[in-house]
Design a protein around this motif. Structure first.
Motif, PDB file in Angstrom:
ATOM      1  N   VAL A   3      36.062  34.640  33.069  1.00 42.94           N
ATOM      2  CA  VAL A   3      35.943  35.366  34.338  1.00 42.94           C
ATOM      3  C   VAL A   3      35.882  36.862  34.057  1.00 42.94           C
ATOM      4  O   VAL A   3      36.217  37.320  32.963  1.00 42.94           O
ATOM      5  CB  VAL A   3      37.157  35.078  35.255  1.00 42.94           C
ATOM      6  CG1 VAL A   3      37.190  33.615  35.642  1.00 42.94           C
ATOM      7  CG2 VAL A   3      38.459  35.486  34.570  1.00 42.94           C
ATOM      8  N   ASP A   4      35.473  37.626  35.053  1.00 43.70           N
ATOM      9  CA  ASP A   4      35.417  39.088  34.917  1.00 43.70           C
ATOM     10  C   ASP A   4      36.818  39.643  35.167  1.00 43.70           C
ATOM     11  O   ASP A   4      37.255  39.779  36.309  1.00 43.70           O
ATOM     12  CB  ASP A   4      34.415  39.665  35.914  1.00 43.70           C
ATOM     13  CG  ASP A   4      34.367  41.189  35.832  1.00 43.70           C
ATOM     14  OD1 ASP A   4      35.004  41.763  34.925  1.00 43.70           O
ATOM     15  OD2 ASP A   4      33.695  41.795  36.685  1.00 43.70           O
ATOM     16  N   VAL A   5      37.526  39.976  34.081  1.00 37.86           N
ATOM     17  CA  VAL A   5      38.915  40.411  34.189  1.00 37.86           C
ATOM     18  C   VAL A   5      39.017  41.805  34.821  1.00 37.86           C
ATOM     19  O   VAL A   5      40.061  42.159  35.373  1.00 37.86           O
ATOM     20  CB  VAL A   5      39.601  40.364  32.804  1.00 37.86           C
ATOM     21  CG1 VAL A   5      41.028  40.873  32.873  1.00 37.86           C
ATOM     22  CG2 VAL A   5      39.595  38.938  32.274  1.00 37.86           C
ATOM     23  N   THR A   6      37.951  42.590  34.791  1.00 36.00           N
ATOM     24  CA  THR A   6      38.049  43.928  35.390  1.00 36.00           C
ATOM     25  C   THR A   6      38.253  43.845  36.905  1.00 36.00           C
ATOM     26  O   THR A   6      38.702  44.803  37.529  1.00 36.00           O
ATOM     27  CB  THR A   6      36.806  44.789  35.082  1.00 36.00           C
ATOM     28  OG1 THR A   6      35.649  44.161  35.612  1.00 36.00           O
ATOM     29  CG2 THR A   6      36.650  44.983  33.585  1.00 36.00           C
TER      30      THR A   6
ATOM     31  N   ALA B 205      43.708  42.074  39.495  1.00 31.80           N
ATOM     32  CA  ALA B 205      44.721  43.078  39.824  1.00 31.80           C
ATOM     33  C   ALA B 205      45.852  42.941  38.820  1.00 31.80           C
ATOM     34  O   ALA B 205      46.441  41.864  38.679  1.00 31.80           O
ATOM     35  CB  ALA B 205      45.230  42.865  41.247  1.00 31.80           C
ATOM     36  N   GLY B 206      46.141  44.019  38.101  1.00 34.56           N
ATOM     37  CA  GLY B 206      47.206  43.999  37.110  1.00 34.56           C
ATOM     38  C   GLY B 206      48.343  44.895  37.528  1.00 34.56           C
ATOM     39  O   GLY B 206      48.142  45.873  38.252  1.00 34.56           O
ATOM     40  N   GLN B 207      49.561  44.546  37.059  1.00 46.24           N
ATOM     41  CA  GLN B 207      50.723  45.386  37.349  1.00 46.24           C
ATOM     42  C   GLN B 207      51.225  46.028  36.064  1.00 46.24           C
ATOM     43  O   GLN B 207      51.424  45.346  35.054  1.00 46.24           O
ATOM     44  CB  GLN B 207      51.844  44.580  38.011  1.00 46.24           C
ATOM     45  CG  GLN B 207      53.013  45.476  38.426  1.00 46.24           C
ATOM     46  CD  GLN B 207      54.108  44.721  39.170  1.00 46.24           C
ATOM     47  OE1 GLN B 207      54.155  43.494  39.143  1.00 46.24           O
ATOM     48  NE2 GLN B 207      54.986  45.465  39.815  1.00 46.24           N
ATOM     49  N   CYS B 208      51.439  47.327  36.119  1.00 47.94           N
ATOM     50  CA  CYS B 208      51.915  48.096  34.968  1.00 47.94           C
ATOM     51  C   CYS B 208      53.399  47.808  34.724  1.00 47.94           C
ATOM     52  O   CYS B 208      54.212  47.900  35.643  1.00 47.94           O
ATOM     53  CB  CYS B 208      51.695  49.586  35.225  1.00 47.94           C
ATOM     54  SG  CYS B 208      52.429  50.662  33.979  1.00 47.94           S
ATOM     55  N   VAL B 209      53.742  47.483  33.463  1.00 46.60           N
ATOM     56  CA  VAL B 209      55.139  47.233  33.099  1.00 46.60           C
ATOM     57  C   VAL B 209      55.992  48.484  33.287  1.00 46.60           C
ATOM     58  O   VAL B 209      57.164  48.417  33.651  1.00 46.60           O
ATOM     59  CB  VAL B 209      55.211  46.772  31.622  1.00 46.60           C
ATOM     60  CG1 VAL B 209      56.613  46.916  31.061  1.00 46.60           C
ATOM     61  CG2 VAL B 209      54.714  45.348  31.477  1.00 46.60           C
TER      62      VAL B 209
ATOM     63  N   GLY C  75      47.036  47.472  40.491  1.00 45.75           N
ATOM     64  CA  GLY C  75      45.688  47.906  40.831  1.00 45.75           C
ATOM     65  C   GLY C  75      44.676  47.176  39.987  1.00 45.75           C
ATOM     66  O   GLY C  75      45.035  46.473  39.031  1.00 45.75           O
ATOM     67  N   PRO C  76      43.407  47.318  40.308  1.00 48.49           N
ATOM     68  CA  PRO C  76      42.373  46.614  39.556  1.00 48.49           C
ATOM     69  C   PRO C  76      42.284  47.107  38.111  1.00 48.49           C
ATOM     70  O   PRO C  76      42.493  48.299  37.850  1.00 48.49           O
ATOM     71  CB  PRO C  76      41.082  46.932  40.325  1.00 48.49           C
ATOM     72  CG  PRO C  76      41.386  48.125  41.158  1.00 48.49           C
ATOM     73  CD  PRO C  76      42.859  48.108  41.429  1.00 48.49           C
ATOM     74  N   VAL C  77      42.010  46.191  37.205  1.00 51.23           N
ATOM     75  CA  VAL C  77      41.836  46.557  35.796  1.00 51.23           C
ATOM     76  C   VAL C  77      40.758  47.635  35.666  1.00 51.23           C
ATOM     77  O   VAL C  77      40.841  48.515  34.811  1.00 51.23           O
ATOM     78  CB  VAL C  77      41.497  45.299  34.962  1.00 51.23           C
ATOM     79  CG1 VAL C  77      41.078  45.671  33.548  1.00 51.23           C
ATOM     80  CG2 VAL C  77      42.699  44.357  34.930  1.00 51.23           C
ATOM     81  N   ALA C  78      39.775  47.577  36.581  1.00 47.36           N
ATOM     82  CA  ALA C  78      38.688  48.564  36.534  1.00 47.36           C
ATOM     83  C   ALA C  78      39.175  49.986  36.812  1.00 47.36           C
ATOM     84  O   ALA C  78      38.458  50.944  36.522  1.00 47.36           O
ATOM     85  CB  ALA C  78      37.592  48.178  37.532  1.00 47.36           C
ATOM     86  N   SER C  79      40.390  50.135  37.337  1.00 45.33           N
ATOM     87  CA  SER C  79      40.891  51.482  37.638  1.00 45.33           C
ATOM     88  C   SER C  79      41.685  52.086  36.469  1.00 45.33           C
ATOM     89  O   SER C  79      42.151  53.219  36.565  1.00 45.33           O
ATOM     90  CB  SER C  79      41.766  51.456  38.889  1.00 45.33           C
ATOM     91  OG  SER C  79      42.991  50.797  38.622  1.00 45.33           O
TER      92      SER C  79
ATOM     93  N   ILE D   6      43.950  37.079  39.020  1.00 48.46           N
ATOM     94  CA  ILE D   6      42.515  36.945  38.759  1.00 48.46           C
ATOM     95  C   ILE D   6      41.870  36.176  39.903  1.00 48.46           C
ATOM     96  O   ILE D   6      42.212  35.006  40.149  1.00 48.46           O
ATOM     97  CB  ILE D   6      42.294  36.184  37.431  1.00 48.46           C
ATOM     98  CG1 ILE D   6      42.986  36.955  36.290  1.00 48.46           C
ATOM     99  CG2 ILE D   6      40.812  35.990  37.150  1.00 48.46           C
ATOM    100  CD1 ILE D   6      43.102  36.187  35.004  1.00 48.46           C
ATOM    101  N   PRO D   7      40.966  36.785  40.646  1.00 50.93           N
ATOM    102  CA  PRO D   7      40.317  36.063  41.753  1.00 50.93           C
ATOM    103  C   PRO D   7      39.414  34.948  41.231  1.00 50.93           C
ATOM    104  O   PRO D   7      38.684  35.136  40.261  1.00 50.93           O
ATOM    105  CB  PRO D   7      39.501  37.146  42.465  1.00 50.93           C
ATOM    106  CG  PRO D   7      39.336  38.246  41.480  1.00 50.93           C
ATOM    107  CD  PRO D   7      40.474  38.167  40.514  1.00 50.93           C
TER     108      PRO D   7
END
Lengths: 199, 104
Positions: B25-28, B31-35, B41-45, B88-89
């Protein structure tokens, strides 16, 4: 006999140069970055050596400048395959900084302003093999190249020569650093082409 | 001394190609969360430094490392220790229509 051209692309000074396997020669000074460039005011700059039993030796910028300096001219080999020969530096030998440090630790974790780390055996820092350098080519070391001061360990790939060096932690166990925990070789000898884990 | 542009980074879309080598899948788009600071926010950001010696993706809020990717000749190393999770959508699953035989 007629004039023999080296060709338009010839680089006479490159001829006969022996490079580590897989490397090519550059004449500029590439900058590779893993994050924002730290800017450390000299009045807040400090270098430390932390021993395995919790003692810390510290040097301010003025104290570093007061130590005997050396002017090593060395070849640089980056794991991304460029090599730059005959680079001229000024700095303080790690032998000088370690002179009063009592330690039997075998491993060092170098840490930098900005959070970068890299590990190497303590013996690779001693006996004239490593320096804390603050001048390049007769000028103060630019921030992009690790200024105000960086580690210089030219016999290993350049990622070991930590930019913006802040200190060295002496350890009884090896503690892999930033790139060493992300696939790069734990030691990084360019002449044995130790680029990645398993090389 | 050559002084190239400093602090230059790309946005997280620079991760799309290298991550597509690994994931289906397109991981960008995830939405990921910073530890470190908890920003989601989106990986693309993310702010992506590299590509050499490796891709280092940093949180746009706290600058800490969220994701690292090193491509060797025969392996890729992916370090997600700076990521709490990735949402991941995916396409919606088919809703059972009840026509399947009851096996209970």
């Amino acid at each position: 006999m007629g004039f023999v051209s080296r060709g338009f692309r010839g680089r006479p000074r490159d001829e006969g140069v022996k490079l580590p396997p897989g490397q090519y020669l550059v004449h500029d000074f590439p900058v590779l970055s893993a994050g924002p460039t730290p800017r450390i005011p000299l009045d807040r700059w400090e270098f430390a050596i932390d021993t395995e039993d919790g003692r810390t030796h510290r040097w301010s910028w003025q104290e570093l400048m007061a130590l005997p300096s050396e002017t090593p001219t060395v070849d640089l080999h980056c794991v991304t395959k460029w090599s730059k020969l005959g680079t001229a530096w000024k700095g303080v030998s790690l032998d000088t900084l370690f002179a009063d440090v009592e330690s039997s630790a075998e491993y060092a974790l170098v840490y930098s302003y900005g959070g970068y780390t890299t590990n190497l055996p303590v013996e690779d820092l001693l006996d004239g093999k490593a320096w804390i350098v603050y001048q390049f080519d007769g000028e103060e070391l630019a921030a992009a190249h690790g200024g105000p001061a960086r580690l210089l360990v030219p016999h290993l790939y350049l990622w070991k020569s930590a930019k913006w060096v802040q200190g060295i932690r002496l350890l009884n166990e090896d503690w892999p650093g930033f790139w060493e925990t992300a696939g790069y070789h734990n030691y990084g000898d360019p002449w044995r082409e130790q680029r990645y884990q398993g090389d | 001394m050559t002084e190239p542009a400093q602090d230059s980074y790309q946005d997280g879309n620079a991760l799309a190609g290298p991550l597509r080598e690994i994931f289906a899948v397109d991981v960008t788009a995830a939405a990921g969360q910073c530890v470190h600071c908890g920003l989601t926010g989106p990986v693309a950001s993310l702010r992506v430094y590299g590509p050499a010696p490796g891709l280092v993706a940093r949180c746009p809020a706290c600058d800490e490392v969220v994701l690292r990717l090193v491509r060797g000749p025969e392996s890729v190393w992916l370090d997600l220790r700076g990521t709490v999770s990735l949402r991941i959508p995916l396409p919606a699953r088919g809703v059972p229509d009840g026509s399947e035989a009851d096996t209970t």
